[in-house]
Design an enzyme around this catalytic site. Structure first.
Site, PDB file in Angstrom:
ATOM      1  N   HIS A 229      -7.876   6.053   1.440  1.00 44.30           N
ATOM      2  CA  HIS A 229      -7.633   7.442   1.370  1.00 44.30           C
ATOM      3  C   HIS A 229      -8.547   7.772   2.477  1.00 44.30           C
ATOM      4  CE1 HIS A 229      -6.010   8.963  -2.388  1.00 44.30           C
ATOM      5  NE2 HIS A 229      -6.722   7.892  -2.957  1.00 44.30           N
ATOM      6  N   GLU A 230      -9.498   7.428   3.124  1.00 39.26           N
ATOM      7  CA  GLU A 230     -10.140   7.890   4.371  1.00 39.26           C
ATOM      8  C   GLU A 230      -9.054   7.722   5.633  1.00 39.26           C
ATOM      9  OE1 GLU A 230     -12.771   9.804   4.493  1.00 39.26           O
ATOM     10  OE2 GLU A 230     -12.818   9.742   2.226  1.00 39.26           O
ATOM     11  N   ARG A 339      13.440  -5.755  -1.583  1.00 38.42           N
ATOM     12  CA  ARG A 339      13.204  -5.689  -0.100  1.00 38.42           C
ATOM     13  C   ARG A 339      12.848  -7.068   0.371  1.00 38.42           C
ATOM     14  NH1 ARG A 339      11.719  -0.209   1.893  1.00 38.42           N
ATOM     15  NH2 ARG A 339      12.163   1.267   0.245  1.00 38.42           N
ATOM     16  N   ASP A 366      18.527 -14.973  -3.423  1.00 41.70           N
ATOM     17  CA  ASP A 366      19.140 -14.732  -2.090  1.00 41.70           C
ATOM     18  C   ASP A 366      19.648 -16.272  -1.582  1.00 41.70           C
ATOM     19  OD1 ASP A 366      17.083 -15.981  -0.548  1.00 41.70           O
ATOM     20  OD2 ASP A 366      15.685 -14.459  -1.445  1.00 41.70           O
TER      21      ASP A 366
END
Length: 441
Positions: A229-230, A339, A366
């Site tokens: 957060h900081e 992704r 894949d």
């Protein structure tokens, strides 16, 4: 756990049985066969008649008294030759017979004794033997008495062992439950045993260990969440400053440098978002469950993917959905899998969704280089990356698959990787159609 105590009691019973036989053979060796002594007591009346009545007769009346005993006794008294008596007795009893002792034949319910050793009773008495048959010997009763005796001893030993083992078993069951709960993510699980408990020292140490682990994990999560957060504020400032600097820069070299810095800053911002996502999953927040159409969710995830060279195909069975899940968290997990497949696929990505009883299986595979078997479990660890992914071309921070596993586990499911028929990796997600109660919290 039950198997441990079953083996323990089996060992105790075998030990008691072995001790019974050892005691029997030791007593037989040192003091004579206990069964022989019991049989001798049962035949004591007949032996008494021979030794205290017949043998006490004057020499010329010995046979007379023996005949009187024959008339009044249910036991059959015969006089046989020594050689015949020897043939009826085991070799271990011959010395006792030669010494003039009473020799019992327990199995035959009989006893042998020389008339006398010097021929003083009558002519030829030194060559004859009293052969008493049909004696009131009941070895079956004696064996029952011995069995009852040993059973009482065994029970006297087993009862305190049972009481002692029961307290241990209950304590170990408690520790096993605590270990299962703690391993499942319930960090507040503790044994909390009384000091009087038999395994209190072990339980106390396990509780202290759990307290320490909980404190460390909580501190780690708090630090990760706080730092993430900081970092958002300085990152936002740097993005704004670089944007202003790029607008004013006239030098092409400077613009190129600023663009590279913006790319690095974007990568740092992505890392912070990944860290925050991991922190949210590990915070223990309740799932926002709703019925999710799996085909629609896969379509939404596909539409949000960045452009890629690989061809993506989705095969979702009609009966695959709906499933009870948190669409945001499950969608994040599926997005990370797709992704990841985009990064390594050579040209094909295939997604299938099938229902198998009370579970739904989603497979993403894949045709890329695949994952070595020894690495297939480690790829789900936070910040772990294979050597071939440590370059800027593929990118990634090693958090995507860790987030996948955490999100799936919150739904009460599991995920593993195997080799794909396409040649690459095949990630298999197994979800319950209704999440387990533990997955709801």
């Amino acid at each position: 756990m039950n198997r441990i105590f079953f083996r323990f009691f089996l060992l105790v019973m075998l030990s008691i049985t072995a001790a019974t036989f050892v005691i029997y053979f030791a007593m037989s060796r040192l003091f004579g066969d206990p069964l022989d002594e019991i049989a001798r007591r049962q035949a004591s009346a007949q032996i008494f008649l021979i030794e205290q009545y017949v043998d006490e007769a004057p020499t010329d009346e010995w046979l007379v008294r023996l005949n009187r005993v024959r008339e009044v006794s249910d036991t059959r008294f015969d006089l046989i030759m020594v050689n015949k008596a020897r043939s009826l007795l085991p070799a271990t009893s011959l010395d006792a017979l030669d010494r003039g002792e009473v020799v019992l034949d327990v199995d035959g319910k009989a006893f042998f004794r020389r008339v006398d050793l010097k021929g003083e009773r009558y002519i030829g008495s030194e060559m004859e033997v009293i052969y008493a048959q049909d004696l009131p010997i009941d070895i079956g009763l004696a064996l029952q008495m011995e069995v009852v005796r040993y059973v009482i001893v065994a029970l006297a030993l087993l009862l305190p062992i049972l009481l002692w083992s029961r307290s241990h078993w209950q304590g170990l069951q408690t520790l096993s439950r605590v270990a299962d709960e703690f391993g499942a993510g319930k960090l507040s699980a503790r044994a909390r045993m009384q000091p009087s408990a038999s395994i209190y020292p072990l339980a106390e140490r396990i509780d202290h260990m759990a307290d320490r682990i909980e404190d460390l994990l909580v501190s780690q999560k708090t630090l990760l969440h706080s730092v993430s957060h900081e970092l958002r504020t300085p990152i936002a400032r740097l993005e704004f400053a670089l944007e202003l600097l790029g607008a004013k820069a006239g030098d092409p070299a400077l613009k190129k440098r600023i663009a590279a810095m913006e790319g690095d800053l974007s990568e740092l911002n992505t890392l912070v978002n990944e860290l925050l996502g991991m922190a949210r999953l590990e915070s223990g927040q309740a799932l926002q469950l709703e019925l999710v159409d799996l085909a629609a969710l896969l379509g939404t995830v596909e539409a949000a993917l960045p452009p890629g060279a690989a061809v993506l195909s989705i095969d979702c069975a009609n009966d695959a959905g709906p499933v009870a899940a948190d669409p945001r968290k499950l969608g994040r997990a599926l997005s990370n899998l797709l992704r990841n497949a985009q990064k390594y696929a050579a040209g094909t990505i295939h997604v299938t969704a099938r229902r198998d009883g009370a579970r739904v299986t989603i497979a993403v595979e894949d045709d890329g280089p695949g994952i070595p078997e020894e690495e297939r479990e480690r790829v789900f660890e936070p910040f772990y990356r294979l050597d071939r992914s440590r370059d800027r071309a593929t990118g990634g921070f090693g958090l995507g698959l860790s987030i996948v596993r955490k999100a799936v586990q919150l739904h009460g499911g599991s995920v593993h990787v195997e080799r794909s028929a396409l040649g690459g990796a095949r990630f298999v997600v197994s979800l319950p159609t209704s999440p387990l109660p533990a997955a709801r919290a």
